[in-house]
Design an enzyme around this catalytic site. Structure first.
Site, mmCIF file in Angstrom:
data_model
loop_
_atom_site.group_PDB
_atom_site.id
_atom_site.type_symbol
_atom_site.label_atom_id
_atom_site.label_comp_id
_atom_site.label_asym_id
_atom_site.label_seq_id
_atom_site.Cartn_x
_atom_site.Cartn_y
_atom_site.Cartn_z
ATOM 1 N N SER A 1 34.449 43.388 17.908
ATOM 2 C CA SER A 1 33.218 43.717 17.180
ATOM 3 C C SER A 1 32.390 44.746 17.934
ATOM 4 O O SER A 1 31.796 45.655 17.340
ATOM 5 C CB SER A 1 32.391 42.455 16.917
ATOM 6 O OG SER A 1 32.046 41.808 18.132
ATOM 7 N N TYR A 2 32.357 44.624 19.261
ATOM 8 C CA TYR A 2 31.629 45.587 20.099
ATOM 9 C C TYR A 2 32.240 46.976 19.958
ATOM 10 O O TYR A 2 31.529 47.970 19.760
ATOM 11 C CB TYR A 2 31.684 45.106 21.546
ATOM 12 C CG TYR A 2 31.007 45.988 22.551
ATOM 13 C CD1 TYR A 2 29.617 46.081 22.608
ATOM 14 C CD2 TYR A 2 31.749 46.710 23.487
ATOM 15 C CE1 TYR A 2 28.984 46.867 23.555
ATOM 16 C CE2 TYR A 2 31.124 47.504 24.436
ATOM 17 C CZ TYR A 2 29.747 47.576 24.467
ATOM 18 O OH TYR A 2 29.124 48.369 25.401
ATOM 19 N N ALA A 3 33.573 47.043 20.032
ATOM 20 C CA ALA A 3 34.265 48.329 19.894
ATOM 21 C C ALA A 3 34.040 48.927 18.516
ATOM 22 O O ALA A 3 33.851 50.143 18.378
ATOM 23 C CB ALA A 3 35.763 48.143 20.158
ATOM 24 N N LYS B 1 30.542 50.386 18.406
ATOM 25 C CA LYS B 1 30.425 51.585 19.225
ATOM 26 C C LYS B 1 31.172 52.773 18.622
ATOM 27 O O LYS B 1 30.694 53.913 18.691
ATOM 28 C CB LYS B 1 30.938 51.302 20.641
ATOM 29 C CG LYS B 1 30.045 50.369 21.450
ATOM 30 C CD LYS B 1 28.623 50.894 21.550
ATOM 31 C CE LYS B 1 27.794 50.147 22.562
ATOM 32 N NZ LYS B 1 26.380 50.619 22.600
#
Length: 252
Positions: A154-156, A159
């Site tokens: 989810s972070y990737a 970003k």
């Protein structure tokens, strides 16, 4: 004093990487507006920066994933100095370490709302004022997206969404003299220092993957690069992703 008479917004500027970036800009004379969820951290950062560097610092506590927060942050800058020259979108939350198959929608929403939506809302609110100053936008992405790192789905995704948004903004806003760039930092944070103490062998192995042999410093490495991107020296650089990872973020 490269940033004398300039006004800079830094999201997540009350601590960590954001505070390091804020310190770099404060040393160059910029007036700063910082954001975050914890008012106590923002108030402490304001006191430190103003007393150390003689600049003006404003803050807005709130959730940048909510559409109504961004206009308040921009209004604070305009109320304080009457202008906006630089927008730095650093704030981001996520469930790092949770594997893709174990992610819930709430986990995914956390990353998208605090990162991608927050960046979109801030850029949209800042645009009319950045046009007036032919200002700069610096958005934070991550090697997690560039390299597809384990446990960072989810972070990737958030970003990489920010990187796509930044490239489109660089195209659309170029005619107004606004440059938009992305940095992907690898930084020594308090959390990383704790991890180093708890897992020294793993830390040593990780450091071996960084050609320069160290993690970055939030002020000296990340903040100074942001200063360059916000300066006249970098006015012809736009739409770029700069990996600040000591040589470990190599890409074609």
């Amino acid at each position: 004093m490269k940033m004398k008479s300039k006004t800079v917004i830094i999201t997540g500027g009350g601590k960590g990487i954001g505070f390091g970036v804020a310190t770099a800009f404060a040393k160059e004379g910029a007036d700063i507006v910082i954001t975050g969820r914890q008012e106590s951290a923002l108030a402490a950062a304001k006191e430190k920066l103003e007393s150390a560097y003689g600049i003006r610092v404003g803050y807005v506590a709130g959730d940048l994933g909510l559409e109504e927060t961004a206009p308040k942050v921009v209004a604070k800058a305009i109320e304080m100095t009457g202008r906006l020259d630089v927008l730095i979108n650093n704030a981001q939350a996520s469930k790092s370490g949770v594997m893709l198959a174990d992610h819930t929608k709430a986990d995914f929403d956390l990353a998208i709302n605090s990162g991608l939506y927050a960046t979109f809302f801030m850029m949209r609110a800042a645009f009319p004022y950045l046009k007036e100053t032919q200002g700069s936008v610096i958005n934070f992405a991550s090697g997690a997206g560039l390299a597809g790192r384990l446990g960072q789905s989810s972070y990737a995704a958030a970003k990489e969404g920010i990187r796509g948004l930044s490239r489109v903004a660089a195209t659309e806003w170029g005619e107004y003299g606004i440059n938009v760039n992305v940095v992907c930092p690898l930084v020594e944070t308090e959390q990383l220092k704790k991890w180093k103490e708890e897992y020294p062998d793993v830390y040593a192995k990780t450091i071996k993957g960084v050609p320069l042999g160290r993690f970055g410093d939030a002020e000296k490495d990340i903040g100074r690069t942001c200063l360059f991107l916000a300066s006249e020296d970098a006015s012809y650089i736009s739409g770029e992703t700069i990996t600040l990872q000591g040589g470990s973020g190599l890409r074609p």
